[in-house]
Design a protein around this motif. Sequence first.
Motif, PDB file in Angstrom:
ATOM      1  N   VAL A 160       0.837  -1.201   0.000  1.00 24.65           N
ATOM      2  CA  VAL A 160       0.000   0.000   0.000  1.00 24.65           C
ATOM      3  C   VAL A 160       0.876   1.257   0.000  1.00 24.65           C
ATOM      4  N   ALA A 161       1.962   1.241   0.780  1.00 25.76           N
ATOM      5  CA  ALA A 161       2.866   2.394   0.803  1.00 25.76           C
ATOM      6  C   ALA A 161       3.498   2.623  -0.571  1.00 25.76           C
ATOM      7  N   TRP A 162       3.881   1.546  -1.246  1.00 28.10           N
ATOM      8  CA  TRP A 162       4.469   1.648  -2.593  1.00 28.10           C
ATOM      9  C   TRP A 162       3.451   2.212  -3.586  1.00 28.10           C
ATOM     10  N   LEU A 163       2.200   1.737  -3.489  1.00 27.95           N
ATOM     11  CA  LEU A 163       1.160   2.227  -4.390  1.00 27.95           C
ATOM     12  C   LEU A 163       0.938   3.727  -4.214  1.00 27.95           C
ATOM     13  N   ASN A 164       0.841   4.170  -2.985  1.00 25.50           N
ATOM     14  CA  ASN A 164       0.587   5.592  -2.730  1.00 25.50           C
ATOM     15  C   ASN A 164       1.789   6.473  -3.088  1.00 25.50           C
ATOM     16  N   ARG A 165       2.966   5.876  -3.066  1.00 21.77           N
ATOM     17  CA  ARG A 165       4.171   6.649  -3.393  1.00 21.77           C
ATOM     18  C   ARG A 165       4.416   6.706  -4.896  1.00 21.77           C
ATOM     19  N   ASP A 166       4.287   5.551  -5.561  1.00 25.29           N
ATOM     20  CA  ASP A 166       4.683   5.474  -6.969  1.00 25.29           C
ATOM     21  C   ASP A 166       3.513   5.429  -7.947  1.00 25.29           C
ATOM     22  N   HIS A 167       2.316   5.150  -7.431  1.00 16.17           N
ATOM     23  CA  HIS A 167       1.158   5.035  -8.331  1.00 16.17           C
ATOM     24  C   HIS A 167      -0.056   5.676  -7.660  1.00 16.17           C
ATOM     25  N   ALA A 168       0.096   6.907  -7.246  1.00 17.11           N
ATOM     26  CA  ALA A 168      -0.954   7.598  -6.498  1.00 17.11           C
ATOM     27  C   ALA A 168      -2.230   7.725  -7.317  1.00 17.11           C
ATOM     28  N   ARG A 169      -3.370   7.567  -6.635  1.00 14.76           N
ATOM     29  CA  ARG A 169      -4.673   7.760  -7.267  1.00 14.76           C
ATOM     30  C   ARG A 169      -5.059   9.236  -7.173  1.00 14.76           C
ATOM     31  N   SER A 170      -5.924   9.671  -8.069  1.00 14.42           N
ATOM     32  CA  SER A 170      -6.373  11.058  -8.033  1.00 14.42           C
ATOM     33  C   SER A 170      -7.589  11.255  -7.139  1.00 14.42           C
ATOM     34  N   ASP A 171      -8.335  10.137  -6.871  1.00 11.11           N
ATOM     35  CA  ASP A 171      -9.580  10.279  -6.109  1.00 11.11           C
ATOM     36  C   ASP A 171      -9.409  10.056  -4.610  1.00 11.11           C
ATOM     37  N   ARG A 172      -8.476   9.177  -4.232  1.00  6.82           N
ATOM     38  CA  ARG A 172      -8.256   8.855  -2.815  1.00  6.82           C
ATOM     39  C   ARG A 172      -6.975   8.066  -2.696  1.00  6.82           C
ATOM     40  N   GLU A 173      -6.596   7.754  -1.465  1.00  8.72           N
ATOM     41  CA  GLU A 173      -5.411   6.930  -1.252  1.00  8.72           C
ATOM     42  C   GLU A 173      -5.748   5.449  -1.424  1.00  8.72           C
ATOM     43  N   TRP A 174      -4.745   4.691  -1.827  1.00  5.24           N
ATOM     44  CA  TRP A 174      -4.885   3.240  -1.848  1.00  5.24           C
ATOM     45  C   TRP A 174      -4.994   2.719  -0.403  1.00  5.24           C
ATOM     46  N   THR A 175      -5.738   1.624  -0.224  1.00  7.83           N
ATOM     47  CA  THR A 175      -5.812   0.939   1.073  1.00  7.83           C
ATOM     48  C   THR A 175      -5.624  -0.553   0.858  1.00  7.83           C
ATOM     49  N   GLY A 176      -5.498  -1.278   1.943  1.00  6.65           N
ATOM     50  CA  GLY A 176      -5.377  -2.728   1.838  1.00  6.65           C
ATOM     51  C   GLY A 176      -6.574  -3.378   1.186  1.00  6.65           C
ATOM     52  N   ALA A 177      -7.744  -2.727   1.274  1.00  5.46           N
ATOM     53  CA  ALA A 177      -8.956  -3.287   0.669  1.00  5.46           C
ATOM     54  C   ALA A 177      -8.910  -3.267  -0.847  1.00  5.46           C
ATOM     55  N   ASP A 178      -7.970  -2.502  -1.449  1.00  7.74           N
ATOM     56  CA  ASP A 178      -7.818  -2.466  -2.904  1.00  7.74           C
ATOM     57  C   ASP A 178      -6.939  -3.608  -3.415  1.00  7.74           C
ATOM     58  N   THR A 179      -6.294  -4.312  -2.494  1.00  9.62           N
ATOM     59  CA  THR A 179      -5.369  -5.377  -2.894  1.00  9.62           C
ATOM     60  C   THR A 179      -6.041  -6.739  -2.765  1.00  9.62           C
ATOM     61  N   LEU A 180      -5.568  -7.665  -3.555  1.00  8.21           N
ATOM     62  CA  LEU A 180      -6.079  -9.035  -3.527  1.00  8.21           C
ATOM     63  C   LEU A 180      -4.920  -9.952  -3.172  1.00  8.21           C
ATOM     64  N   LYS A 181      -5.012 -10.544  -1.962  1.00 11.27           N
ATOM     65  CA  LYS A 181      -3.951 -11.488  -1.609  1.00 11.27           C
ATOM     66  C   LYS A 181      -4.462 -12.906  -1.798  1.00 11.27           C
ATOM     67  N   ASN A 182      -3.555 -13.768  -2.185  1.00  6.01           N
ATOM     68  CA  ASN A 182      -3.893 -15.153  -2.491  1.00  6.01           C
ATOM     69  C   ASN A 182      -3.111 -16.067  -1.557  1.00  6.01           C
ATOM     70  N   VAL A 183      -3.845 -16.779  -0.724  1.00  8.33           N
ATOM     71  CA  VAL A 183      -3.260 -17.609   0.330  1.00  8.33           C
ATOM     72  C   VAL A 183      -3.476 -19.070  -0.031  1.00  8.33           C
TER      73      VAL A 183
END
Length: 581
Positions: free
Chosen positions: A264-287
């Motif tokens: 999430v920190a990498w996304l907000n630093r290098d691929h910032a959104r214009s509408d809001r910040e990225w959160t963990g809920a935007d990611t899909l983890k596969n276990v």
Amino acid sequence: MSSLFVRTLRDDPADAEVPSHRWLVRAGYIRRVAPGIYSWLPLGLKVLHKVETIVREEMDAIGAQEVQFPALLPREPYEATGRWAEYGENLFRLKDRRGADLLLGPTHEEMFTLMVKDIYSSYKDLPLSLYQVQNKYRDEARPRAGILRGREFVMKDSYSFDVDDAGLEASYQKHREAYIRIFDRLGFDYVIVQAMAGAMGGSKSEEFLAVAPNGEDTFVRSPGGYAANVEAVRIAAPEPQPIEGAPAAHVEPSPGADTIETLVAWLNRDHARSDREWTGADTLKNVVFKLAHPDGTVGVLAIGLPGDRAVDEKRLEAAVEPAVVEPFTEEDFAANPLLQKGYIGPEVLGEKNASKVRYLVDPRVVDGTRWVTGANRHEHHVIDLVCGRDFTPDGVIDVAEVREGDPAPDGSGPMSLARGIEMGHIFQLGRKYADSLGLKVLDQNGKLVTVTMGSYGIGVSRAVAAVAEGTSDEKGLSWPRSLAPYDVEVMATGKGAEIFDFAEKLATELSEAGLDVLYDDRKASPGVKFADSEILGMPTTVVVGRDLANGLVELRDRASGEKRTVASEDVLAEVLKEVRG
């Protein structure tokens, strides 16, 4: 007390984790024989029998009839229903001298079904409800908490038999109402929750949980009345979103983004959104997990869920039962090179894809949702991967952790989490066991129909511990009147013969009046007697001491701690009034 077979202990048992275990052992109600196996001493047995009496009275009141099966059972009926394999290591198995396979009964659905099949053949014989109160056996991997989670325990199991589903529903409701009366009489705080059927099978299922901070079960409830065991919570899936116009997925190098937090920190630093910040809920983890099945085969299961949620292992175990969940080890990753640990993406997952690994996703992962997830390469993630366009899961599995404040599935408000002890479980089994074992009757048209069944269990020995959990305090046990081994304890504290003479006479009069009386006639110090009285937990204690010279005795209420003095000539009437209300 001088002849009662009891010995109180001053120290806690080394393995005691919960108050009921601690105090039932220290007060001399139960004694440990082996892990998960306990003997019942006279005081404990009196409480156990009172629980059994309450259960029997309420079962008899709905027309159920008591039977008794052996605990030692043949393999064949359980093989016919598949439970010989499904129970796995939880089943105690043994062989007789001829090599025949036997088991110690964990539950008796098969035996009840066969008994009814042997005796009844017509719809005119139904509805029927049968029950037993009997020892059960389960080879718990981690027996703990005394008699709350043992390997041998006393259980009431009952079964209803009906010719159709409407009859089953009526029988289920009769049992449900009987259970409410039973638990009301037992006197602890409980809640009725939706539950999973598990190895029992069937459709509708509810649990009766004693509310307890030390309980093993987590349940949820909402202000609007929703209540469920956390394993049975089913979240409401969002509506699918349009796929047209979604941006194309693109893979990006993501050095150091090996956790959801760093991703999430990498996304907000290098691929910032214009509408809001990225959160963990935007990611899909596969276990990834391994599933060991009863037939000995081992499969692999991958679960995709939002990165801000973890897989709840108890929910997962309930969802895949009778398979057993095992961790996916470094050796397993080495044997499956397409699964890049820490960067697994859904594009290689699925039974029709390269890995052939079954892929199930959280209900929130619906068509049209866009995700940031692993790109199946070390330190690479893919952005804007769209479900239904870029990947298609094999199905849905609802095993993500449930959190305080999550919305209830029925829209009745935010859910709160609490813990409880499973005291009862009722099931609409349907025709699973009747089908497997051929239980059919002739209906009113002379046609053979399969009987439909319900199953209803109560942990009788567990109820003793559950009541102790809810009523004990820092001094010891404190029994409600309905379950106390004795109605009243009479204690002589002093050295004069007149004190012991009066106390013995009072104990005799109370007994003649119909009360169960424990008379502490020991030549022990008052301190020892008071300490033992508090540990043993009788609801009312009469203290006969030096104030007898002034015509006074003391009444003590164990639950409230209230003490009051009464005239010695009035004590008999006062105690009878207190006990009988």
